[in-house]
Design an enzyme around this catalytic site. Structure first.
Site, PDB file in Angstrom:
ATOM      1  N   PRO A  89       0.897  -1.121  -0.048  1.00 48.81           N
ATOM      2  CA  PRO A  89       0.141   0.093   0.023  1.00 48.81           C
ATOM      3  C   PRO A  89       0.649   1.183   0.580  1.00 48.81           C
ATOM      4  O   PRO A  89       0.603   2.849  -0.098  1.00 48.81           O
ATOM      5  CB  PRO A  89      -0.570  -0.012   1.126  1.00 48.81           C
ATOM      6  CG  PRO A  89      -0.403  -1.475   1.262  1.00 48.81           C
ATOM      7  CD  PRO A  89       0.690  -2.186   1.184  1.00 48.81           C
ATOM      8  N   GLU A 116       1.326  -8.132   8.788  1.00 50.26           N
ATOM      9  CA  GLU A 116       1.204  -7.405   8.688  1.00 50.26           C
ATOM     10  C   GLU A 116       2.455  -6.343   7.381  1.00 50.26           C
ATOM     11  O   GLU A 116       2.615  -5.149   7.196  1.00 50.26           O
ATOM     12  CB  GLU A 116       1.685  -6.170  10.194  1.00 50.26           C
ATOM     13  CG  GLU A 116       0.653  -7.038  10.826  1.00 50.26           C
ATOM     14  CD  GLU A 116      -0.531  -6.065  10.068  1.00 50.26           C
ATOM     15  OE1 GLU A 116      -1.004  -4.607  10.460  1.00 50.26           O
ATOM     16  OE2 GLU A 116      -1.963  -6.894   9.832  1.00 50.26           O
TER      17      GLU A 116
HETATM   18  C1  9D3 Z   1      -4.438  -4.105   8.565  1.00 49.00           C
HETATM   19  C2  9D3 Z   1      -3.119  -4.022   8.301  1.00 49.00           C
HETATM   20  N1  9D3 Z   1      -2.755  -2.482   7.699  1.00 49.00           N
HETATM   21  C3  9D3 Z   1      -1.922  -1.706   8.853  1.00 49.00           C
HETATM   22  C4  9D3 Z   1      -2.893  -0.523   9.377  1.00 49.00           C
HETATM   23  C5  9D3 Z   1      -1.675  -2.611   7.072  1.00 49.00           C
HETATM   24  C6  9D3 Z   1      -1.440  -3.452   5.572  1.00 49.00           C
HETATM   25  C7  9D3 Z   1      -0.823  -4.787   5.580  1.00 49.00           C
HETATM   26  C8  9D3 Z   1      -0.443  -5.313   4.524  1.00 49.00           C
HETATM   27  C9  9D3 Z   1      -2.684  -3.214   4.682  1.00 49.00           C
HETATM   28  C10 9D3 Z   1      -2.742  -3.618   3.796  1.00 49.00           C
HETATM   29  C11 9D3 Z   1      -2.389  -5.229   3.488  1.00 49.00           C
HETATM   30  C12 9D3 Z   1      -2.003  -5.479   2.148  1.00 49.00           C
HETATM   31  N2  9D3 Z   1      -2.224  -5.522   1.483  1.00 49.00           N
HETATM   32  C13 9D3 Z   1      -1.344  -5.798   0.444  1.00 49.00           C
HETATM   33  O1  9D3 Z   1      -0.303  -5.723   0.536  1.00 49.00           O
HETATM   34  C14 9D3 Z   1      -1.303  -4.319  -0.384  1.00 49.00           C
HETATM   35  C15 9D3 Z   1      -1.992  -3.917  -1.190  1.00 49.00           C
HETATM   36  C16 9D3 Z   1      -3.422  -3.391  -0.871  1.00 49.00           C
HETATM   37  O2  9D3 Z   1      -3.323  -3.404   0.743  1.00 49.00           O
HETATM   38  N3  9D3 Z   1      -3.712  -2.345  -1.472  1.00 49.00           N
HETATM   39  C17 9D3 Z   1      -3.448  -1.365  -2.584  1.00 49.00           C
HETATM   40  N4  9D3 Z   1      -2.461  -2.362  -2.847  1.00 49.00           N
HETATM   41  C18 9D3 Z   1      -1.343  -3.322  -2.499  1.00 49.00           C
HETATM   42  S1  9D3 Z   1      -0.138  -3.386  -3.138  1.00 49.00           S
HETATM   43  C19 9D3 Z   1      -0.059  -5.155  -2.032  1.00 49.00           C
END
Ligand code: 9D3
Length: 258
Positions: A89, A116
């Site tokens: 993200p 995470e």
């Molecule tokens: C709930 C976890 N979050 C804490 C604030 C952080 C988080 C960790 C891992 C949020 C999303 C993820 C998993 N997402 C991806 O690996 C990801 C992603 C996305 O969530 N949105 C847009 N593009 C991408 S590219 C990889």
């Protein structure tokens, strides 16, 4: 293109390898897709690849040893100049122009995280680029990897049944698409209303049809995504078509009126 993906859920990728554009690209040897599983590089009998975060807090973090090993294995399997691309993200937003640039590469290693995320030290040592597919929270990098592969695969030469489609695509011109119609010419909707195909599409006048489609694309972009128009230098003809669209009252597209 030689595409290597690192994921602890390799089965997810059958969703794209067995159907449509990507399946065809793989069959035609335009695209090669190899999945590498970090679990195959874990050193304990349970194939553990996650650990509790130092400093505390919720969730788990992907461990450095199996992750660095699987990245090295993927880089060895890909050509040596393959960039390691981490899906996260925090990455740069992936769009159509990014897809065009990726499609020019010979190889890539896409790193899909879970939990995470991945231990920061591995990212510092191994990752060349970080990309996101948009501002919403997903549960891992697999769907983003598949989204990117789909967008890239359809730009590779010969991966479409029809090589003209990619050039005619929405966004190639920087505009939204025009409306499309098929049989029957008159269709009765759920309210009992008879809805006709626009006359121009039945006229056989190919120049008039092309102009109408161009005008619809310009008009819809102006109504729905005006920020896209600001990026473009319209021709005199496009200005004329858009002005004509603006001055004709579009009573059935009022939900997007600005
Ligand atoms: C709930 C976890 N979050 C804490 C604030 C952080 C988080 C960790 C891992 C949020 C999303 C993820 C998993 N997402 C991806 O690996 C990801 C992603 C996305 O969530 N949105 C847009 N593009 C991408 S590219 C990889």
């Amino acid at each position: 293109m030689d595409c290597h993906v690192i994921s602890i859920f390799p089965e997810m990728f059958s969703a794209i390898t067995e159907h449509g554009v990507i399946g065809r690209a793989i069959k035609q040897n335009v695209l090669s897709l190899t999945i590498h599983n970090p679990r195959d590089h874990a050193d304990d009998k349970h194939s553990k690849v996650d650990g509790r975060p130092f400093g505390g807090g919720p969730g788990m973090v992907m461990m450095p040893e199996p992750m660095s090993k699987v990245i090295e294995a993927a880089k060895t399997a890909a050509s040596s100049d393959a960039k390691v691309v981490y899906l996260s993200p925090q990455g740069k937003r992936f769009d159509h122009s990014a897809a065009i640039e990726f499609a020019k590469r010979d190889s890539v290693v896409l790193l899909a995280g879970r939990y995470e995320g991945i231990d920061e030290r591995v990212l510092e040592s191994h990752v060349d680029e970080e990309w996101s597919i948009g501002d919403y929270v997903l549960s891992g990098g697999e769907l983003p990897a598949m989204v990117m592969i789909d967008a890239i695969a359809r730009l590779l030469p010969d991966s479409l049944g029809n090589s003209e489609s990619a050039e005619q695509d929405s966004f190639v011109q920087g505009l939204l698409d025009c409306p499309h119609y098929t049989k029957p010419r008159s269709f009765v909707d759920q309210f009992g209303d008879e809805k006709e195909v626009p006359d121009v599409l039945l006229s056989g006048d190919h120049q008039a049809i092309e102009q109408w489609r161009q005008q619809q694309a310009l008009g819809r972009t102006w109504l729905r995504r005006p920020e896209l128009l600001k990026e473009l230098e319209l021709t005199d003809e496009q200005h004329r078509l858009l002005d004509e669209y603006k001055s004709s009252n579009n009573l059935d597209d009022t939900s997007f009126e600005q």
